[in-house]
Scaffold this active site. Structure first.
Site, PDB file in Angstrom:
ATOM      1  CG  ASP A 120     -89.125 -53.165  30.279  1.00 19.26           C
ATOM      2  OD1 ASP A 120     -88.111 -52.612  30.528  1.00 19.26           O
ATOM      3  OD2 ASP A 120     -89.151 -54.415  30.447  1.00 19.26           O
ATOM      4  CE  LYS A 148     -89.630 -53.636  34.627  1.00 17.80           C
ATOM      5  NZ  LYS A 148     -89.344 -54.963  33.897  1.00 17.80           N
ATOM      6  CB  VAL A 170     -92.436 -55.888  38.915  1.00 18.28           C
ATOM      7  CG1 VAL A 170     -91.190 -55.567  39.736  1.00 18.28           C
ATOM      8  CG2 VAL A 170     -93.000 -55.231  37.683  1.00 18.28           C
TER       9      VAL A 170
HETATM   10  P1  IMP Z   1     -91.804 -52.234  26.666  1.00 26.07           P
HETATM   11  O1  IMP Z   1     -92.535 -52.305  25.625  1.00 26.07           O
HETATM   12  O2  IMP Z   1     -90.603 -52.881  26.988  1.00 26.07           O
HETATM   13  O3  IMP Z   1     -92.031 -50.794  27.240  1.00 26.07           O
HETATM   14  O4  IMP Z   1     -92.840 -53.008  27.577  1.00 26.07           O
HETATM   15  C1  IMP Z   1     -94.221 -53.107  27.308  1.00 26.07           C
HETATM   16  C2  IMP Z   1     -94.949 -54.342  27.957  1.00 26.07           C
HETATM   17  O5  IMP Z   1     -94.038 -55.353  28.633  1.00 26.07           O
HETATM   18  C3  IMP Z   1     -95.618 -53.765  29.146  1.00 26.07           C
HETATM   19  O6  IMP Z   1     -96.834 -53.121  28.748  1.00 26.07           O
HETATM   20  C4  IMP Z   1     -96.059 -55.195  29.924  1.00 26.07           C
HETATM   21  O7  IMP Z   1     -97.016 -55.837  29.509  1.00 26.07           O
HETATM   22  C5  IMP Z   1     -94.621 -55.865  29.630  1.00 26.07           C
HETATM   23  N1  IMP Z   1     -93.740 -55.754  30.681  1.00 26.07           N
HETATM   24  C6  IMP Z   1     -92.431 -55.131  30.613  1.00 26.07           C
HETATM   25  N2  IMP Z   1     -91.857 -55.061  31.729  1.00 26.07           N
HETATM   26  C7  IMP Z   1     -92.647 -56.014  32.729  1.00 26.07           C
HETATM   27  C8  IMP Z   1     -92.363 -56.539  33.938  1.00 26.07           C
HETATM   28  O8  IMP Z   1     -91.519 -56.228  34.788  1.00 26.07           O
HETATM   29  N3  IMP Z   1     -93.579 -57.525  34.407  1.00 26.07           N
HETATM   30  C9  IMP Z   1     -94.478 -58.045  33.658  1.00 26.07           C
HETATM   31  N4  IMP Z   1     -94.642 -57.370  32.328  1.00 26.07           N
HETATM   32  C10 IMP Z   1     -93.563 -56.287  32.027  1.00 26.07           C
END
Ligand code: IMP
Ligand code: MG
Length: 198
Positions: A120, A148, A170
């Site tokens: 994300d 994303k 999602v």
């Molecule tokens: P990031 O550090 O923002 O890249 O997010 C990391 C973690 O956030 C992922 O491994 C997921 O566990 C959670 N996450 C991010 N986006 C989503 C989503 O759309 N649905 C559910 N979990 C999410």
């Protein structure tokens, strides 16, 4: 949306009645996920032949991807898992990462492939890669089922990506909202009411 359109993979549950009122639409069906993982597994099989492959999963979300992806890799491999702090029931990233469970393997000399459910903001992954790189693996790459579009806050080199999806929250296929929906075999969005009830 019928059960068939959601996709069915052998005997996996495709219809969880109690989740139904919360599901908005299916973005990626079970069949599409499996076909993509088969492709990724094929590439990994070619790229890692003759090497000592360790799949590193980030709990909890990655456990479903990990289980299926590994079975499309036609090579001996090992598994390990890490748990990092997430943002609980919240849907926004905080950038704060804490290791709750560390790996059992010493990474020195291993070809490490981090398996992620979704990238994300990329903040979690960036932190993890920096941490893992410090342990001197022979190589370090990433396989992510979902990415994303357009909102990555950090520059990341992801070797194997399954699907680019719009910037929406999602669930399914390991991804949760408030710990639910992980057992859906497809990726879906939720209705606004689902968030209100949590
Ligand atoms: P990031 O550090 O923002 O890249 O997010 C990391 C973690 O956030 C992922 O491994 C997921 O566990 C959670 N996450 C991010 N986006 C989503 C989503 O759309 N649905 C559910 N979990 C999410
Ligand atoms: Mg989560």
């Amino acid at each position: 949306m019928t059960v068939t359109e959601r996709g069915s993979v052998s005997t996996l549950a495709t219809y969880v009645e109690a989740y139904e009122p919360d599901i908005d639409r299916v973005l990626i069906s079970a069949e599409e996920i499996q076909a993509k993982l088969a492709e990724m597994g094929e590439r990994i099989s070619q790229d890692y032949a003759g090497r000592r492959l360790l799949l590193v999963g980030v709990l909890k979300g990655a456990f479903v991807v990990m289980a299926d992806l590994a079975r499309y890799v036609r090579l001996p491999l090992e598994f390990d898992f890490m748990a990092v702090s997430s943002y609980g029931a919240a849907t926004k990233t905080s950038g704060v990462v804490r290791i709750l469970k560390d790996l059992d393997h010493d990474l020195e000399g291993l070809d490490v492939l981090v398996v992620e459910d979704i990238v994300d903001s990329g903040l979690t992954l960036k932190y993890l890669l920096k941490n893992l790189a410090g342990r001197k693996p022979a190589s370090l790459e990433v396989a992510a089922l979902l990415r994303k579009e357009g909102i990555q806050q950090v520059n990341l080199d992801i070797r194997y990506t399954g699907f680019e999806i719009p910037n929406e929250f999602v669930v399914g296929y390991g991804l949760d909202f408030a710990e639910r929906f992980r057992n859906l075999p497809y990726i879906a969005t939720l209705r606004p009411e689902a968030y209100a009830d949590a």
